[in-house]
Write an enzyme that holds these catalytic residues in place. Structure first.
Site, PDB file in Angstrom:
ATOM      1  N   ASP A 155      -4.397  -7.328  -4.596  1.00 48.33           N
ATOM      2  CA  ASP A 155      -5.278  -7.710  -3.492  1.00 48.33           C
ATOM      3  C   ASP A 155      -5.321  -9.231  -3.472  1.00 48.33           C
ATOM      4  O   ASP A 155      -5.752  -9.859  -4.430  1.00 48.33           O
ATOM      5  CB  ASP A 155      -6.667  -7.116  -3.743  1.00 48.33           C
ATOM      6  CG  ASP A 155      -7.762  -7.747  -2.890  1.00 48.33           C
ATOM      7  OD1 ASP A 155      -7.440  -8.391  -1.864  1.00 48.33           O
ATOM      8  OD2 ASP A 155      -8.948  -7.604  -3.261  1.00 48.33           O
ATOM      9  N   ALA A 200      -3.285 -19.035   5.170  1.00 46.28           N
ATOM     10  CA  ALA A 200      -4.423 -19.948   5.345  1.00 46.28           C
ATOM     11  C   ALA A 200      -4.662 -20.802   4.111  1.00 46.28           C
ATOM     12  O   ALA A 200      -5.173 -21.914   4.208  1.00 46.28           O
ATOM     13  CB  ALA A 200      -5.677 -19.159   5.687  1.00 46.28           C
ATOM     14  N   GLU A 238       0.809  -1.219   0.000  1.00 44.27           N
ATOM     15  CA  GLU A 238       0.000   0.000   0.000  1.00 44.27           C
ATOM     16  C   GLU A 238       0.842   1.269   0.000  1.00 44.27           C
ATOM     17  O   GLU A 238       0.452   2.270  -0.612  1.00 44.27           O
ATOM     18  CB  GLU A 238      -0.929   0.024   1.224  1.00 44.27           C
ATOM     19  CG  GLU A 238      -1.911  -1.125   1.279  1.00 44.27           C
ATOM     20  CD  GLU A 238      -1.302  -2.383   1.890  1.00 44.27           C
ATOM     21  OE1 GLU A 238      -1.956  -3.441   1.827  1.00 44.27           O
ATOM     22  OE2 GLU A 238      -0.176  -2.318   2.421  1.00 44.27           O
ATOM     23  N   GLU A 292      -6.612  -8.918   2.439  1.00 40.17           N
ATOM     24  CA  GLU A 292      -7.700  -8.291   1.689  1.00 40.17           C
ATOM     25  C   GLU A 292      -8.620  -7.484   2.597  1.00 40.17           C
ATOM     26  O   GLU A 292      -8.983  -6.343   2.284  1.00 40.17           O
ATOM     27  CB  GLU A 292      -8.508  -9.353   0.933  1.00 40.17           C
ATOM     28  CG  GLU A 292      -9.668  -8.721   0.146  1.00 40.17           C
ATOM     29  CD  GLU A 292     -10.393  -9.686  -0.751  1.00 40.17           C
ATOM     30  OE1 GLU A 292     -10.668 -10.825  -0.311  1.00 40.17           O
ATOM     31  OE2 GLU A 292     -10.689  -9.311  -1.911  1.00 40.17           O
ATOM     32  N   GLU A 293      -9.007  -8.083   3.722  1.00 39.40           N
ATOM     33  CA  GLU A 293      -9.922  -7.383   4.620  1.00 39.40           C
ATOM     34  C   GLU A 293      -9.312  -6.093   5.157  1.00 39.40           C
ATOM     35  O   GLU A 293      -9.987  -5.057   5.239  1.00 39.40           O
ATOM     36  CB  GLU A 293     -10.315  -8.298   5.780  1.00 39.40           C
ATOM     37  CG  GLU A 293     -11.213  -9.461   5.382  1.00 39.40           C
ATOM     38  CD  GLU A 293     -10.441 -10.687   4.906  1.00 39.40           C
ATOM     39  OE1 GLU A 293     -11.059 -11.725   4.639  1.00 39.40           O
ATOM     40  OE2 GLU A 293      -9.202 -10.604   4.811  1.00 39.40           O
TER      41      GLU A 293
END
Length: 632
Positions: A411, A543, A401, A429-430
């Protein structure tokens, strides 16, 4: 976090939602440093891991390393780099206290373990980040006319060129191809006009109007929302919203003033959007451009859960293939106190956004959302693509970013755009969507991504600094985004959402079909006529159990075929940065092309399928191939 930085944190944290900064930038503004206390104190979150509930990365090595600087040609804002830690348990309103340790702490830990610290890993020279192409290097391409086939523009372009943003006039529709607005919900049938039931919008309007008057409690918000969502009265809870009020409202101290402004913004929907918004469906190349004010109005309606037919996502339902958009899932959480506290931090980011966009100086730019689909017949033949790898800047410090401003920022997406941003998810992403909440509106109209598709967003504004990752996430302070803009007033910030495969069994990622799928997905995301550099990291790891060494090669190959250089951030992992850098140098020095590397990956796939117990490391396997090629 070292103690001598604590004063800076206090200074940063004193800037609460009540001090929401609004944008005053325009095309041609010079770079400025900002919020130096945030740079000194907040620990850099990791974008390294993949999806919701992901594994946390190791604490960042060299957290206090000197910031890599960009060349003055890139006139975006020079962002002070907040170092976000991802270690530790629990969350608080303050940035994580379990970040980097000073030398005495390290010595104490080493002594207690009875071991010596590992030798420091030093990277060799990497391609200068200042030499990578950014959006401003291609300003002529971004200044091209927006009006084209399959591109819906929600503002009047003639008025825009005169310096005024007004909605484009259109004809209201209620069908399966467009967003169903709450004010267009059909009135229930009635045989007696004198006893006709009020329309859903009339009920919604009355409820929201009640919130515009005087000071409102969170209970009033709940009552208003449930008045037009009565079918969910036994399903929805507002625990997280109440927890925010108990924990953080006294610190932010402006919710009673903000809720009326948000309700007024939501009620402006019929006046601000007068043209149907098409659904961005699978296998269709479509774009939507709207104003930041229109986005804020849509998000205010999402906050108050006004969008009809969007609460049922069961298989077979009308919007089963779309993400949720109403905020009801963000408000709810039954028993887990940790998740409640983390949702409170999410709400701080959301309320800061609304505080900013409802101030007197509203954001006045545009944002473009494009669904890109490339037919299988037009995807590369990886067996015959004789293209060399491109330049690589790699660093364990920095972030997509900040240091990647002006580049194509990746993303690490879910197939359902935004992942768990309105639930419990708090990985790359969140967190990106919480820093730039305008991205959340894509959930309203974007069907889940297919294997040959991506979503590209041009011009979103960044509103917040955040700290931590997953269980250590917290909102830090406002971000004053002074990134320059194109002639359409879109910021020189571009995000591409590409979803990696989720490997329940990590061995599955080395199959030929899965390698090809990831190559094609990255190719689609990196495709385009404008060859800005790509800012990325360990896409699909964490994950989703992706191998970062394999994912790095896949992204480098896709970037090469698209003619793009790359900035790769390993977020504190110096060892990984060194390994990727060394492998890239070997491949480029020996002039290994994409087709050759692809065939070596297929060879590794066959080898890996045979060796069930102790297979070789991927990079070791490729190094042997390089050495064998050199000996021949």
């Amino acid at each position: 976090m070292s103690h001598n930085n604590s004063d800076g944190v206090k200074g940063c944290m004193n800037q609460t939602n009540n001090s929401g900064n609004t944008d005053s930038s325009s095309r041609g503004e010079s770079k400025q440093s900002q919020l130096n206390s945030a740079w000194d104190t907040s620990k850099q979150r990791s974008s390294v891991n993949g999806r919701e509930g992901g594994q946390e990365r190791r604490p960042a090595a060299g957290e206090n390393a000197e910031k890599t600087t960009r060349d003055a040609k890139s006139a975006e804002v020079q962002n002070p780099k907040p170092n976000h830690s991802t270690s530790g348990e629990g969350s608080s309103n303050q940035p994580s206290q379990s970040a980097s340790m000073d030398s005495s702490d390290v010595s104490s830990v080493v002594s207690s373990l009875g071991t010596r610290p590992k030798p420091s890993i030093e990277l060799g020279p990497t391609y200068p980040i200042r030499n990578l192409k950014t959006m401003q290097d291609f300003y002529k391409e971004f200044d091209q006319p927006l009006l084209k086939k399959e591109h819906t523009i929600l503002i009047d372009l003639k008025c825009f060129q005169s310096g005024v943003i007004v909605p484009h006039q259109g004809t209201d529709v209620w069908d399966q191809h467009h967003v169903k607005f709450p004010h267009l919900y059909p009135r229930p049938p009635s045989h007696h006009k004198s006893h006709a039931q009020p329309s859903r919008w009339e009920v919604t309007r009355r409820a929201l109007l009640s919130l515009t008057k005087g000071s409102n409690s969170i209970g009033d918000v709940q009552t208003a929302i449930m008045s037009y969502n009565s079918s969910n009265k036994d399903k929805w809870t507002f625990d997280a919203l109440y927890n925010y009020g108990q924990r953080l409202q006294t610190m932010d101290n402006n919710l009673h003033l903000l809720i009326p402004k948000m309700a007024k913004l939501a009620l402006n929907l019929p006046e601000l959007i007068k043209k149907p918004i098409p659904l961005l469906r699978q296998q269709q190349n479509q774009g939507i451009t709207m104003s930041q004010q229109q986005i804020s109005c849509l998000l205010a309606n999402a906050f108050f859960c006004t969008f009809p037919h969007r609460n049922d996502t069961k298989p077979g339902s009308e919007y089963a293939n779309y993400p949720t958009i109403n905020f009801s899932s963000l408000f709810a959480n039954k028993t887990d106190p940790t998740k409640l506290d983390l949702k409170a931090e999410k709400l701080r980011a959301i309320f800061h956004y609304f505080n900013t966009v409802t101030n007197d100086e509203e954001p006045d730019g545009l944002v473009t959302f494009e669904r890109i689909s490339i037919p299988p017949s037009k995807l590369p033949n990886w067996n015959t693509t004789k293209v060399p790898l491109r330049n690589l800047h790699i660093s364990p410090e920095g972030s997509i970013e900040n240091e990647g401003t002006g580049m194509l920022q990746v993303d690490f997406a879910s197939r359902f755009i935004g992942g768990g941003v309105l639930g419990s998810g708090l990985v790359q992403e969140e967190i990106l969507f919480l820093m730039s909440p305008e991205l959340i509106v894509a959930r309203l109209f974007t069907e889940k991504l297919a294997d040959n598709e991506c979503l590209k967003i041009t011009g979103p504004q960044m509103y917040s600094y955040t700290s931590g990752y997953s269980k250590t996430f917290s909102w830090v302070c406002p971000y004053d985004d002074r990134t320059k803009r194109d002639i359409w007033k879109r910021r020189y910030r571009q995000v591409v959402a590409i979803d990696a495969l989720d490997f329940k069994n990590p061995r599955e990622q080395y199959t030929k079909d899965n390698i090809k799928r990831e190559l094609n997905k990255a190719f689609v995301g990196f495709h385009g006529d404008v060859k800005t550099a790509i800012a990325t990291g360990n896409w699909g790891c964490g994950a989703f159990k992706g191998d970062p060494k394999l994912k790095a090669l896949i992204q480098l190959m896709a970037a090469a075929v698209n003619g793009r250089d790359m900035a790769y951030f390993t977020f504190g992992n110096k060892e990984l940065a060194k390994e990727i850098q060394t492998m890239h140098e070997k491949l480029t020095m020996k002039k290994v092309t994409v087709d050759k590397l692809y065939n070596w990956l297929k060879d590794f796939s066959a080898y890996y399928a045979r060796e069930h117990h102790f297979p070789k490391d991927l990079y070791g396997f490729i190094s042997e191939k390089i050495d064998h090629k050199a000996s021949l």
